[in-house]
Structures are given as C-alpha cells and as structure tokens.
Scaffold this active site. Structure first.
Site, PDB file in Angstrom:
ATOM      1  N   HIS A  28      31.478  24.636  32.161  1.00 12.64           N
ATOM      2  CA  HIS A  28      31.584  25.414  30.920  1.00 12.64           C
ATOM      3  C   HIS A  28      33.067  25.460  30.550  1.00 12.64           C
ATOM      4  CE1 HIS A  28      31.564  29.152  28.510  1.00 12.64           C
ATOM      5  NE2 HIS A  28      30.262  29.027  28.417  1.00 12.64           N
ATOM      6  N   ASP A  88      31.767  29.630  40.076  1.00 14.81           N
ATOM      7  CA  ASP A  88      31.392  30.248  38.810  1.00 14.81           C
ATOM      8  C   ASP A  88      29.891  30.535  38.866  1.00 14.81           C
ATOM      9  OD1 ASP A  88      30.642  30.904  36.266  1.00 14.81           O
ATOM     10  OD2 ASP A  88      31.456  29.107  35.303  1.00 14.81           O
ATOM     11  N   GLN A 123      25.883  31.497  35.585  1.00 15.39           N
ATOM     12  CA  GLN A 123      24.533  31.033  35.277  1.00 15.39           C
ATOM     13  C   GLN A 123      23.567  31.228  36.449  1.00 15.39           C
ATOM     14  OE1 GLN A 123      22.380  30.551  32.509  1.00 15.39           O
ATOM     15  NE2 GLN A 123      24.437  29.909  31.911  1.00 15.39           N
ATOM     16  N   LYS A 134      24.298  38.243  31.447  1.00 11.03           N
ATOM     17  CA  LYS A 134      23.260  37.246  31.735  1.00 11.03           C
ATOM     18  C   LYS A 134      22.297  37.764  32.813  1.00 11.03           C
ATOM     19  CE  LYS A 134      26.334  33.325  30.924  1.00 11.03           C
ATOM     20  NZ  LYS A 134      26.127  32.648  29.646  1.00 11.03           N
ATOM     21  N   CYS A 158      29.193  25.365  24.826  1.00  3.49           N
ATOM     22  CA  CYS A 158      30.529  25.516  25.421  1.00  3.49           C
ATOM     23  C   CYS A 158      30.756  24.503  26.533  1.00  3.49           C
ATOM     24  CB  CYS A 158      30.752  26.938  25.932  1.00  3.49           C
ATOM     25  SG  CYS A 158      30.842  28.139  24.614  1.00  3.49           S
TER      26      CYS A 158
END
Lengths: 150, 407
Positions: free
Chosen positions: B124, B201, B204, B227, B365
């Site tokens: 991303h 990261d 997600q 999220k 993104c």
C-alpha cells in the site's frame, strides 16, 4: 435490474464507449495534451490541429471509463470546425452543466446534454470533465503538455 | 459453512439494515473500512455521555473513569496481539501514522547514506511513501521484493536482497489490493538471520486472522481501528520494548514528558513517550469494544467463515466470461479484485451502487500493483464476517446483467 442507470448512462454514451469517434493520432498536431485522472487511472491524449484560430481536426487516444470515453469522443466531434473562442464557450457551458446550478445554454450544449446526469454522481463528474479540462489546456498553450485533475 | 451465526452478527450492525436506492445494502468494501457494531458505537457515545474527561492527570472522578477505560483498552490490545507488556502498545491515528512514526524515529536514528530498506511489490502507498521520504532525508535506498503473476512474493529474490547494507524490512501481512497473505513468519526468520528488524503492516490482516506478535517475532506491528470494526482515526503501533526505549520521541508535547524546563526535558516512560497531546480517548475505548466484539466471536471462526465466502465468491465469479481475477495467491484473505473485459472498474462501481452494492473501484492506494498487472484500476469486492453467500449471488447476477448492458 439497472433501471436507475439510464439517468447517467444514456444509449449515446454506450455507443460512443463501444465505438469512440476520432480515436486516432494526428501526426504533427499543432496541440497535443495528455490529461490524467490519478484517482481512477483515466488517461487520454488530445490532438488538435488549429489553423487561423479554427479547430480543423481533433482526435484522441487513451483509455478510461465509459463516461470519460464518451465525453472525449463527443467533444472531438462537436469542436471540429469551431473557432478557439467558440470551443472555450462550450467548455464553460459544459462545466456549468456538470457542476453548478448556473444557467446552461442548452441550444449550444446540443447532444453533450447526454452527460448532464453526472451532476447527480459527484464521484463521476471528473470522468466527464477530464476531456474538457484537457481541451482548455490545449487551447491556452501551444505545443505538447500534460495535466492532471488532482 | 462454519460455526458462525451470521444473522445474529448482522443484527449487531445497525447500518446494514438500510436500503440504498430502494435496494438492501450489500456492503462489500470492507478492505477499505468496515462497519461498526452497536457495542462500539455505544462505547464511544457512553464515554461522551457519562464518563468523559481528560485522562492521566485528573484528580476527579470522570478523569479517573476515562483513564481506567483508556488504559483498559490498552490491555485489551496487548492481549489481542499477545504482546508481552502494555508498554509496547502505542496508540496512534492508524497504520499509516505508525509506519511514519517508525520511519522518522527508528529510521532517522538507524538508517543512513547508502543503507537499504526492503519492501515488497504489493505494498500500500502507506508502506512505500514514508520510506521514500526517509530515503530522501538520509540517502538510503529502497529495495523491492518482486512477485509472480499470481500475486505471490518471490522468496528466493527476497533472500538475495540482503547484504551488509540492509537495515530494515517492512512488509504487508496481507495485501489490500490482491488479498495475498504473505509468509511473514518465514520472512521474519530470514531477516533476523541477517540481524535485520521487521515492520509488519497489519492494517489488512488484523481483522481477519489471529495475530501473535511474539510467535511471529516481528519487531514492529501496526494496525488501524477502522478496518477492525472500530472507530476511524485510531490505531496501534506495537514495538519490542528495547527498540522503543532506544528510539527518540516522534512528537513533543504534553503527556510524553516527565519533567520540562527551558534547559532540558526528560521524556516519559513507555508507552507515553510516543503519545504526545490529548489522545482520541473515546475512540481508544471504542477500539477496546471492537476487540471485545471480535474476540467474542473468535478470530479463527471469522477466518474460517470468510475463507468459505472467498472460495464461494471465487467459484461464482470465475463463471463470468471476460472476468479476470487480479491476485490468485494460494493463501488469500477475503478480497476479490477483478477486471471485466470492456467495462471500466469505475463504471462497474457506479452501476453496482444503483442496485445497493458497495464495492471499491480504483487503484486501492497501490499504483505499483496496477502497473504490474497493466491495468488502470480494478474493481474490488472485499468480504467481512457479516456478508453472506446470498449477497455474493446478488453481486454475481448484477455483474452478469451489467455485461449485457455494456455490450
């Protein structure tokens, strides 16, 4: 299933999306401007041949959604034979039609009116106006240029 | 289908009962942001209604109540990530701020001219741009792990990127554009064998699978509340205590100090050293409620259910002529990115909206991912625990209709 979509996607738009008009390169065009919408990746190159202030030929290349493809295709049809001043007037009329409540000269707009529906889809206004902002840049600047909607 | 009471889960999400253009809302944009259950909405509004005051230094009752709930949420996050100590749990605005914080504190202190940072081809923008900024500031270089056409990282190439200049690895646990779940445990082992720390990261992955930062042995981990069925504008940075202690602060201000004079300032202990200013108190408490909610259902149950949904959706859309799925990794989260011959993703998005279906259309993104597949954009349906097979059926029949309209 898609009863509501006709406000936005009129048959003329599908037609120009399937068979875009003036979809070609003009060699040695007097103006060549690339327009880019980074939000959706729409990218088009507009070619103009302007002789003594008259747009003698207009064409484009590129890829985009149905709205942006139909918009640029219709635009190249309508500006051919117009003077630079007339094309600028059309740009401001088109801008009014797609964005503000201002009084629109529907007679001048002609068949561009099929794109009036984008006004109710704020996320799609830039799809319709990309072609015209690219034209505006092409009219105001000689030679080759590149612009972005963002 | 797995042991998940979807109908009862749906009742917890008030937004899902509404109609869009007179059609029942089908919300398939969960990878961008997910909807909020009543318990999260109530936790936020109850804080403002009954308990709200500034935290940490107040001597009055409300301040104490808010402080207790705020620090209680930190403990919930610690358990959620299986971190060793609450000192390792820093509240930030979201995963993006977390990566920027690491780049500007750990990065500025440990990465210099000609050093190298490894990221991957499927990141991303939030895990690309902060490192590019750091590279501009320090003269370091970005190295990118390539991927296959299916959207899987090429691990041999990853291993060969390491050299004496490698200082940091930063990778997505799960790709937002492709759904790929990366083999991060193995990648972390590789990096550690070269004494290189790893940033994960988790923006997600956190809502969709169990995360155990100690089992993974990642050095930093970031995720966003929004999220995870929690509030927007709040997120978490986890860092190993020794690393966080050695790092300089990110921002100066109240709460991050122990003693201030015009000559010298002494910084506060972890985690407060990285929490300057009054934080998003109610949102932290809301995030705690979101964690309670999903751990109540069980992340393993959620993962199994979403896996079934993805498998069903993949089978169904594969029967649509002219549809190409972008991202076909063997290990995927419930994200279905696709393109349709002759129909631009933005037209798909607008048309689906007219029948109540919310999907994402665009570059997500992740412009380098779009370039890799040579598409300007994709349409993306991303699923959550409240989605159903019936909703996927509506999506698939809408896509089939839409193709007819366009041809």
């Amino acid at each position: 299933m898609f009863e509501d979509l006709r406000d936005l996607y009129q048959e003329v738009i599908f037609d120009h999306n399937r068979n875009p008009r003036n979809f070609r390169i003009i060699e040695n065009a007097s103006r060549e401007v690339e327009g880019f919408n980074p939000l959706c990746g729409d990218r088009l190159t507009l070619y103009l041949n302007i002789v003594s202030g008259v747009i003698e030929d207009a064409s484009f290349q590129g890829s985009g959604c149905a709205i942006s493809t139909a918009s640029v295709s219709l635009m190249t049809e309508i500006i051919k034979g117009k003077t630079e001043g007339e094309a600028e007037t059309l740009f401001s009329q088109f801008h009014k039609m797609t964005t503000t409540e201002g009084e629109v000269d529907w007679a001048a707009i002609g068949k561009l009116a099929v794109l009036a529906g984008v006004k109710d889809y704020p996320a799609r206004v830039k799809c319709a106006t990309l072609a015209w902002h690219t034209l505006d840049t092409a009219l105001k600047n000689e030679g080759q240029l590149s612009i972005s909607t963002e | 289908m797995s042991a998940l009471d979807v109908l009862s889960i749906r009742k917890d999400f008030p937004i899902l009962t509404q109609k869009i253009r007179e059609k029942p809302l089908i919300y398939l944009d969960n990878a961008a942001s997910s909807q909020k259950p009543d318990s999260v909405i109530d936790a936020i509004s109850n804080n403002y209604r009954f308990d709200y005051a500034n935290i940490h230094r107040g001597v009055h009752t409300l301040s104490q109540r808010s402080t207790d709930s705020f620090e209680g949420a930190r403990e919930k996050v610690r358990v959620f990530l299986n971190a060793e100590s609450v000192k390792e749990i820093i509240f930030i605005r979201g995963a993006t701020e977390g990566i920027n914080l690491i780049a500007q504190t750990y990065g500025r202190s440990n990465i210099g001219q000609d050093d190298e940072i490894i990221i991957t081809a499927m990141e991303h923008h939030a895990n690309i741009v902060p490192w590019q900024i750091l590279c501009e500031q320090t003269g370091a270089r970005l190295r990118v792990v390539p991927m296959t056409e299916r959207g899987e990282l090429i691990l041999d190439d990853y291993r060969s990127l390491f050299n004496s200049k490698t200082r940091l690895v930063s990778i997505a646990h799960m790709s937002n554009a492709l759904g790929t779940v990366n083999p991060v445990a193995e990648m972390i082992k590789t990096a550690h064998s070269h004494n290189v720390p790893v940033v994960l990261d988790g923006a997600q992955s956190a809502p969709h699978m169990t995360t155990d930062v100690r089992a993974l042995d990642c050095d930093f981990y970031v995720f966003s509340g929004h999220k995870l069925y929690g509030p927007a504008g709040i997120g978490v940075l986890y860092g190993k205590q020794a690393l966080l202690e050695a790092m300089p602060p990110y921002q100066g201000g109240g709460d991050m100090i122990r003693k201030v004079s015009f000559q010298k300032t002494e910084y506060n202990d972890l985690p407060y050293k990285f929490e300057a200013g009054t934080p998003a108190i109610a949102d932290v408490i809301g995030l705690g409620a979101a964690i309670d909610y999903i751990t109540g259902i069980g992340l393993d149950n959620i993962a199994a259910y979403e896996d079934d949904l993805l498998r069903y959706a993949t089978e169904q859309v594969n029967q649509i002529t002219g549809l190409r799925i972008i991202g076909e990794a063997a290990h995927k989260g419930a994200i279905l990115s696709f393109v349709l011959d002759g129909v631009h993703p933005h037209d798909i998005g607008t048309l689906l909206d007219t029948v109540g279906i919310a999907i994402r259309a665009g570059h997500h993104c992740a412009m380098p991912v779009m370039d890799f597949y040579q598409v300007p954009a994709t349409a993306r349906a991303s699923f959550a625990m409240y989605n159903t097979e019936q909703e996927i059926d509506v999506l698939v029949s809408a896509l089939k209709e839409l193709i007819k309209v366009f041809r």
